[in-house]
Design a protein around this motif. Structure first.
Motif, PDB file in Angstrom:
ATOM      1  N   ILE A 208       0.884  -1.160   0.000  1.00 25.88           N
ATOM      2  CA  ILE A 208       0.000   0.000   0.000  1.00 25.88           C
ATOM      3  C   ILE A 208       0.925   1.214   0.000  1.00 25.88           C
ATOM      4  CG2 ILE A 208      -1.719   1.261   1.338  1.00 25.88           C
ATOM      5  CD1 ILE A 208      -2.451  -1.504   2.583  1.00 25.88           C
ATOM      6  N   PRO A 209       0.812   2.113  -0.963  1.00 26.24           N
ATOM      7  CA  PRO A 209       1.805   3.181  -1.080  1.00 26.24           C
ATOM      8  C   PRO A 209       1.773   4.162   0.106  1.00 26.24           C
ATOM      9  CG  PRO A 209       0.067   3.449  -2.708  1.00 26.24           C
ATOM     10  CD  PRO A 209      -0.179   2.152  -2.040  1.00 26.24           C
ATOM     11  N   SER A 210       2.973   4.473   0.575  1.00 26.05           N
ATOM     12  CA  SER A 210       3.051   5.394   1.714  1.00 26.05           C
ATOM     13  C   SER A 210       2.611   6.789   1.308  1.00 26.05           C
ATOM     14  CB  SER A 210       4.464   5.410   2.276  1.00 26.05           C
ATOM     15  OG  SER A 210       5.364   5.748   1.239  1.00 26.05           O
ATOM     16  N   GLY A 211       2.645   7.078  -0.004  1.00 21.86           N
ATOM     17  CA  GLY A 211       2.228   8.390  -0.493  1.00 21.86           C
ATOM     18  C   GLY A 211       0.809   8.755  -0.093  1.00 21.86           C
ATOM     19  N   LEU A 212      -0.006   7.747   0.188  1.00 19.94           N
ATOM     20  CA  LEU A 212      -1.377   8.044   0.608  1.00 19.94           C
ATOM     21  C   LEU A 212      -1.394   8.814   1.922  1.00 19.94           C
ATOM     22  CD1 LEU A 212      -3.118   4.674  -0.323  1.00 19.94           C
ATOM     23  CD2 LEU A 212      -3.501   6.894  -1.386  1.00 19.94           C
ATOM     24  N   GLY A 213      -0.277   8.724   2.642  1.00 23.39           N
ATOM     25  CA  GLY A 213      -0.172   9.462   3.905  1.00 23.39           C
ATOM     26  C   GLY A 213      -0.286  10.960   3.698  1.00 23.39           C
ATOM     27  N   LYS A 214      -0.098  11.431   2.463  1.00 21.36           N
ATOM     28  CA  LYS A 214      -0.187  12.874   2.185  1.00 21.36           C
ATOM     29  C   LYS A 214      -1.625  13.324   1.973  1.00 21.36           C
ATOM     30  CE  LYS A 214       4.343  13.512   0.085  1.00 21.36           C
ATOM     31  NZ  LYS A 214       4.699  12.119  -0.326  1.00 21.36           N
ATOM     32  N   CYS A 215      -2.551  12.357   1.914  1.00 19.90           N
ATOM     33  CA  CYS A 215      -3.940  12.702   1.613  1.00 19.90           C
ATOM     34  C   CYS A 215      -4.639  13.175   2.883  1.00 19.90           C
ATOM     35  CB  CYS A 215      -4.662  11.498   1.028  1.00 19.90           C
ATOM     36  SG  CYS A 215      -3.980  10.948  -0.531  1.00 19.90           S
ATOM     37  N   SER A 216      -4.505  14.434   3.156  1.00 12.98           N
ATOM     38  CA  SER A 216      -4.963  14.916   4.463  1.00 12.98           C
ATOM     39  C   SER A 216      -6.477  15.020   4.563  1.00 12.98           C
ATOM     40  CB  SER A 216      -4.335  16.269   4.747  1.00 12.98           C
ATOM     41  OG  SER A 216      -4.690  17.144   3.705  1.00 12.98           O
ATOM     42  N   ALA A 217      -7.170  14.814   3.428  1.00 13.98           N
ATOM     43  CA  ALA A 217      -8.631  14.891   3.495  1.00 13.98           C
ATOM     44  C   ALA A 217      -9.287  13.544   3.210  1.00 13.98           C
ATOM     45  CB  ALA A 217      -9.145  15.939   2.509  1.00 13.98           C
ATOM     46  N   LEU A 218      -8.463  12.509   3.105  1.00 14.65           N
ATOM     47  CA  LEU A 218      -8.996  11.202   2.717  1.00 14.65           C
ATOM     48  C   LEU A 218      -9.926  10.647   3.796  1.00 14.65           C
ATOM     49  CD1 LEU A 218      -8.638   9.209   0.327  1.00 14.65           C
ATOM     50  CD2 LEU A 218      -6.904   8.045   1.685  1.00 14.65           C
ATOM     51  N   ARG A 219     -11.137  10.316   3.382  1.00 17.07           N
ATOM     52  CA  ARG A 219     -12.098   9.748   4.328  1.00 17.07           C
ATOM     53  C   ARG A 219     -12.315   8.260   4.073  1.00 17.07           C
ATOM     54  NH1 ARG A 219     -16.780  10.907   3.470  1.00 17.07           N
ATOM     55  NH2 ARG A 219     -16.588  12.174   1.604  1.00 17.07           N
ATOM     56  N   VAL A 220     -12.322   7.883   2.789  1.00 10.99           N
ATOM     57  CA  VAL A 220     -12.637   6.497   2.442  1.00 10.99           C
ATOM     58  C   VAL A 220     -11.492   5.892   1.646  1.00 10.99           C
ATOM     59  CG1 VAL A 220     -14.228   5.004   1.171  1.00 10.99           C
ATOM     60  CG2 VAL A 220     -15.105   7.031   2.356  1.00 10.99           C
ATOM     61  N   LEU A 221     -10.962   4.787   2.111  1.00  9.01           N
ATOM     62  CA  LEU A 221      -9.908   4.085   1.379  1.00  9.01           C
ATOM     63  C   LEU A 221     -10.254   2.606   1.356  1.00  9.01           C
ATOM     64  CD1 LEU A 221      -7.178   3.890  -0.005  1.00  9.01           C
ATOM     65  CD2 LEU A 221      -6.083   3.891   2.229  1.00  9.01           C
ATOM     66  N   LYS A 222     -10.569   2.120   0.159  1.00  7.45           N
ATOM     67  CA  LYS A 222     -10.953   0.713   0.028  1.00  7.45           C
ATOM     68  C   LYS A 222     -10.106   0.069  -1.064  1.00  7.45           C
ATOM     69  CE  LYS A 222     -15.896   1.673   0.511  1.00  7.45           C
ATOM     70  NZ  LYS A 222     -17.200   1.306  -0.040  1.00  7.45           N
ATOM     71  N   ALA A 223      -9.482  -1.035  -0.744  1.00  3.04           N
ATOM     72  CA  ALA A 223      -8.729  -1.773  -1.760  1.00  3.04           C
ATOM     73  C   ALA A 223      -8.773  -3.258  -1.437  1.00  3.04           C
ATOM     74  CB  ALA A 223      -7.301  -1.261  -1.856  1.00  3.04           C
ATOM     75  N   GLY A 224      -9.933  -3.721  -1.027  1.00  4.65           N
ATOM     76  CA  GLY A 224     -10.093  -5.144  -0.732  1.00  4.65           C
ATOM     77  C   GLY A 224     -10.007  -5.982  -1.987  1.00  4.65           C
ATOM     78  N   HIS A 225      -9.757  -7.277  -1.807  1.00  8.97           N
ATOM     79  CA  HIS A 225      -9.762  -8.231  -2.913  1.00  8.97           C
ATOM     80  C   HIS A 225      -8.740  -7.872  -3.983  1.00  8.97           C
ATOM     81  CE1 HIS A 225     -13.472  -9.864  -1.159  1.00  8.97           C
ATOM     82  NE2 HIS A 225     -13.729  -8.611  -0.894  1.00  8.97           N
ATOM     83  N   ASN A 226      -7.506  -7.603  -3.554  1.00 10.07           N
ATOM     84  CA  ASN A 226      -6.371  -7.427  -4.447  1.00 10.07           C
ATOM     85  C   ASN A 226      -5.279  -8.383  -3.982  1.00 10.07           C
ATOM     86  OD1 ASN A 226      -6.694  -5.111  -6.486  1.00 10.07           O
ATOM     87  ND2 ASN A 226      -7.616  -4.269  -4.627  1.00 10.07           N
ATOM     88  N   ASN A 227      -4.042  -8.141  -4.405  1.00 11.85           N
ATOM     89  CA  ASN A 227      -2.934  -8.999  -3.965  1.00 11.85           C
ATOM     90  C   ASN A 227      -1.913  -8.197  -3.165  1.00 11.85           C
ATOM     91  OD1 ASN A 227      -4.076 -11.118  -5.505  1.00 11.85           O
ATOM     92  ND2 ASN A 227      -3.110 -10.268  -7.334  1.00 11.85           N
ATOM     93  N   LEU A 228      -2.355  -7.252  -2.398  1.00 13.98           N
ATOM     94  CA  LEU A 228      -1.433  -6.434  -1.609  1.00 13.98           C
ATOM     95  C   LEU A 228      -0.861  -7.314  -0.510  1.00 13.98           C
ATOM     96  CD1 LEU A 228      -3.857  -3.421  -1.478  1.00 13.98           C
ATOM     97  CD2 LEU A 228      -1.843  -3.642  -2.932  1.00 13.98           C
ATOM     98  N   ASN A 229       0.448  -7.451  -0.458  1.00 11.20           N
ATOM     99  CA  ASN A 229       0.996  -8.459   0.455  1.00 11.20           C
ATOM    100  C   ASN A 229       2.139  -7.960   1.346  1.00 11.20           C
ATOM    101  OD1 ASN A 229       3.011  -8.293  -1.397  1.00 11.20           O
ATOM    102  ND2 ASN A 229       3.000 -10.442  -2.000  1.00 11.20           N
TER     103      ASN A 229
END
Ligand SMILES: *[C@@H]1O[C@H](CO)[C@@H](O)[C@H](O)[C@H]1NC(C)=O
Ligand SMILES: *[C@@H]1O[C@H](CO)[C@@H](O)[C@H](O)[C@H]1NC(C)=O
Ligand SMILES: *[C@@H]1O[C@H](CO)[C@@H](O)[C@H](O)[C@H]1NC(C)=O
Ligand SMILES: *[C@@H]1O[C@H](CO)[C@@H](O)[C@H](O)[C@H]1NC(C)=O
Ligand SMILES: *[C@@H]1O[C@H](CO)[C@@H](O)[C@H](O)[C@H]1NC(C)=O
Ligand SMILES: *[C@@H]1O[C@H](CO)[C@@H](O)[C@H](O)[C@H]1NC(C)=O
Ligand SMILES: *[C@@H]1O[C@H](CO)[C@@H](O)[C@H](O)[C@H]1NC(C)=O
Ligand SMILES: *[C@@H]1O[C@H](CO)[C@@H](O)[C@H](O)[C@H]1NC(C)=O
Ligand SMILES: *[C@@H]1O[C@H](CO)[C@@H](O)[C@H](O)[C@H]1NC(C)=O
Ligand SMILES: *[C@@H]1O[C@H](CO)[C@@H](O)[C@H](O)[C@H]1NC(C)=O
Ligand SMILES: *[C@@H]1O[C@H](CO)[C@@H](O)[C@H](O)[C@H]1NC(C)=O
Ligand SMILES: *[C@@H]1O[C@H](CO)[C@@H](O)[C@H](O)[C@H]1NC(C)=O
Length: 702
Positions: A208-229
């Motif tokens: 999961i990219p650490s860059g998402l940490g910059k999303c200061s307004a992010l409310r919803v983050l969904k990435a189920g059913h992938n191959n993130l390991n």
């Protein structure tokens, strides 16, 4: 010449009534180009006619000054490509083409327009990779805020370059495609208001990219059913605006770090089920005061329930199934979890008693405690759980089943009750005072080695559709009153010591599958029509299983009335007499097991006309004469007939002499295919005997 003048007058009147709303020639042309790109317009051209005011066309909304500002053509049965000409509509702000059958590419002009704010092309068949190399001549201001490309056929790497700069995206839904490679992360470099990202049901891999940490307004983050390991990046926990964090069914590793976790103070939904997380639930979970759903099922987590969980008073659902959690449930004071509706602790290692405080969670709808090491008696206070629909106590070490049933009978909404592999060796309560359970539909008291008889109080449970009493030590007859359970279509009383004859009254049961289950509970409507969630699918087996008892006498001829049966198992009894030819009228039968009895006479040749029969076992009886040939019988093997020395035919390699029966034609391929499918479905039943219903039922119900 009246008609043209009326038409002319109408045009005049309309243009007089709203002189400013007629659309420009140029806009009309853009729309007609779009129409021309459709291979199936499903009647749209009746309204979209050249020369008429396009502001009045179906799906078009114009501004007061006659500019097209919205196109709404969702669920319109359209096919073909999406024309880039729509980007020429200089005031188009909202474009909704969802639920059609558009194919080909999504024109990049629509993405880079500096007007379009909402673009929804979800539920189509768009496939071409979004363009990677948007030229730098694209205007700096890109207006797009909501983009939904979910449920299409997009493949390949996500074109992250698209988002690196110049975008002001707020919502992106790219779920249910086949995107691969790394999860995109650079949304927030240019857009400080990026709030919702849904990438579920793709094939993203890696971390999961650490860059998402910059999303200061992010409310919803969904990435189920992938191959993130990989592990959850620390930076993600800086996003204190997160309300919905959902990564189920990936291969995520690592632990939930308590110090980081407490930053997510706004979190309402945390779903990390179906990963490889280990470690404990951190105490700081108690800081997540807004938490409504905690889903950590099917991971490798261990340790006890932190008492701080009591502080999450908004919790509605706790799902911890399939982990190695242990310790006593009393560590949590459930009294404060007054909103709790679902508590699922299936397959863990919890010990001790059921805490009294659970009985105060009066909103509980589903409670699954099966597969732990809990012991002790249930409190009669369980009757406080008036909303309870589903309860499973299976595979624990609870005691006093009489007490448990007395407590539960007043839970008026209880629909499903599983009591398997617990209360071992006790006596079946035969107390007539067990008179509640008005709404019970599925009851399993199995694998408990209970002594006694099939109790009369069961005859009051008029809504039962499935009754499982297998693997006890019940004696006495199969009671004739079972026929009064009008809704029953699955009866398994195998592996007991029931004796006497099979009551003919039993054959009067209609055995028709109807079921009404509450869809809120554990995805129960696996058996039901997915759209209505009330009817069971015809694929669900209709079963009468009396195997492994001590039943004697003949198979009643009336068996022919049970026309809907799909599986009949009378094996391992002491049934005698002949196989009644009436059996052949059970035209839906897929599995027939009469093995290990003392049946005599011939196998009725009409059995070979039962087109759905995929498995038969009459081995170890005293049958004689020719084995029917043709039909389904061409697919059965020797083992179905072994142990009957007087049977003859090619299958058992014993010549019949002159009495060879005429072969029945082999079934058509279509029927063979159906049969093969059924054979697969039912091989479990046949191979594992009673384990069948455990697998089917426990898989979904526990
Ligand atoms: C619409 O009508 C105009 C004038 O009659 C014509 O020039 C134009 O080609 C037509 N457009 C289409 C797409 O048929
Ligand atoms: C597009 O239309 C569908 C169907 O009415 C609707 O569900 C969806 O919310 C709309 N999309 C947007 C972005 O409003
Ligand atoms: C990249 O841009 C060039 C020229 O602008 C174009 O010919 C090519 O098709 C584009 N490639 C993709 C993948 O869009
Ligand atoms: C597409 O996603 C957007 C944002 O999540 C949502 O508002 C819209 O309703 C979705 N469209 C459909 C058809 O579900
Ligand atoms: C993650 O998956 C990729 C392939 O999808 C694999 O190469 C890599 O070794 C995996 N990493 C871990 C930590 O399992
Ligand atoms: C619950 O929160 C309060 C204050 O927020 C704290 O004092 C208390 O220790 C917490 N309870 C548990 C069980 O963690
Ligand atoms: C549980 O919490 C309730 C109030 O939320 C409190 O009255 C009760 O004493 C607590 N029980 C225990 C055992 O801490
Ligand atoms: C369950 O707990 C018992 C003792 O409490 C322990 O011996 C056993 O190994 C545990 N099982 C698992 C699967 O953790
Ligand atoms: C029991 O079920 C009925 C019908 O679904 C519902 O109206 C009622 O509110 C339920 N009772 C409780 C206590 O949840
Ligand atoms: C179950 O409980 C009984 C009595 O409480 C006890 O004797 C027995 O050892 C327990 N069995 C297991 C497997 O824990
Ligand atoms: C079992 O429960 C019944 C009814 O609640 C009670 O009368 C009886 O004493 C209990 N038996 C044991 C062994 O605790
Ligand atoms: C079965 O019934 C016969 C007599 O009907 C009896 O002798 C035999 O013990 C019974 N077997 C079992 C296992 O109950």
């Amino acid at each position: 010449m009246a008609a043209p003048s009326i038409a002319l007058a109408t045009v005049l009147l309309l243009s007089l009534a709203s002189p400013a709303t007629s659309c420009s020639e140029q806009e009309m042309s853009s729309l007609l180009q779009f129409l021309a790109g459709l291979s199936e317009h499903n009647g749209l051209s009746a309204s979209w006619r050249n020369g008429t005011d396009c502001c009045k066309w179906e799906g078009i909304t114009c501004s007061a000054d006659g500019m097209v500002i919205e196109i709404f053509l969702a669920s319109r049965g359209l096919e073909g490509s999406i024309s880039p000409s729509l980007a020429d509509l200089s005031n188009l702000q909202r474009l909704n083409l969802s639920y059609n059958s558009f194919s080909g590419g999504l024109p990049s002009e629509l993405l880079t327009s500096n007007i379009i704010i909402f673009l929804d092309v979800s539920f189509n068949q768009l496939s071409r990779v979004l363009q990677q190399n948007l030229s730098s001549s694209v205007p700096d201001h890109r207006s797009l805020q909501v983009l939904n490309i979910s449920s299409n056929l997009f493949t390949g790497e996500f074109p992250s370059i698209l988002w690196e700069n110049k975008f002001n995206l707020v919502v992106l839904n790219a779920s249910n495609n086949s995107f691969q490679g790394w999860m995109p992360s650079s949304f927030c470099i240019s857009s400080t208001s990026f709030a919702e990202l849904d990438l579920s049901y793709n094939q993203f891999s890696g971390s999961i990219p650490s860059g998402l940490g910059k999303c200061s307004a992010l409310r919803v983050l969904k990435a189920g059913h992938n191959n993130l390991n990989r592990t959850l990046p620390d930076e993600l926990f800086n996003v204190s605006s997160l309300e919905y964090l959902s990564f189920p069914d990936n291969g995520l590793r690592g632990i939930l770090d308590g110090a980081h976790m407490m930053n997510l103070r706004n979190l309402a939904i945390l779903d990390l089920g179906g990963n490889m997380l280990n470690g404990k639930i951190p105490d700081s979970i108690g800081e997540l005061k807004r938490l409504k759903e905690l889903r950590l099922g099917y991971n490798d987590m261990f340790g006890g329930l932190p008492s701080a969980l009591s502080n999450c008073t908004n919790l509605i659902a706790i799902d911890l199934k399939g982990n190695y959690f242990s310790g006593k449930l009393t560590s949590v004071n459930f009294t404060s979890l007054i909103n709790l509706e679902v508590l699922d602790l299936l397959y863990n290692n919890f010990t001790g008693n059921i805490p009294e405080s659970i009985y105060l969670c009066s909103k509980l709808v589903a409670l699954r405690l099966s597969g732990n090491n809990l012991h002790g008696q249930l409190s009669l206070r369980i009757a406080n759980l008036k909303s309870l629909i589903f309860l499973s106590l299976s595979y624990n070490n609870f005691t006093n089943i009489t007490n448990a049933l007395h407590g539960l009978k007043d839970c008026k909404n209880l629909t499903v009750l599983f009591v398997r592999g617990s209360f071992i060796g006790e006596a079946m309560p035969e107390d007539e005072k067990i008179d509640g359970f008005q709404n019970l539909q599925i009851l399993s008291i199995s694998e408990c080695s209970l002594s006694g008889t099939i109790p009369l109080w069961l005859s009051n449970l008029k809504n039962l559709v499935m009754l499982f009493l297998y693997m006890n030590q019940l004696r006495g007859p199969v009671p004739a009153w079972i026929k009064s359970l009008n809704s029953l279509f699955y009866l398994d009383i195998s592996h007991n010591n029931l004796a006497g004859e099979i009551p003919t009254a039993l054959m009067e049961m209609p055995m028709l599958p109807t079921i009404l289950l509450d869809p809120r509970v554990f995805g129960l409507p696996v058996y039901a029509d997915p759209s209505h969630q009330t009817r069971i699918t015809s694929a669900f087996p209709i079963v009468l299983n009396l195997a492994y008892n001590n039943l004697t006498g003949v198979i009643p001829q009336e068996i022919g009335q049970m026309k809907s049966l799909t599986a009949l198992n009378f094996s391992y009894n002491s049934l005698s007499g002949e196989i009644p030819p009436q059996l052949c009228s059970l035209t839906n039968l897929q599995v027939l097991d009469l093995s290990n009895n003392i049946l005599t006479g011939a196998i009725p040749s009409a059995l070979s006309n039962m087109h759905f029969l995929s498995a038969i076992n009459v081995s170890n009886n005293d049958l004689e004469g020719p084995i029917p040939t043709g039909g389904q019988f061409s697919t059965f093997t020797n083992s179905s007939f072994a142990g009957n020395p007087k049977l003859c035919g090619i299958i058992v390699d014993r010549h019949c002499g002159t009495a060879e029966p005429p072969p029945v034609p082999t079934p058509s391929t279509e029927k063979t295919d159906r049969r093969v499918a059924f054979a697969i479905a039912f091989s479990v039943f046949f191979g594992l005997g009673v384990l069948y219903d455990q697998i089917v039922v426990s898989r979904y119900f526990g």
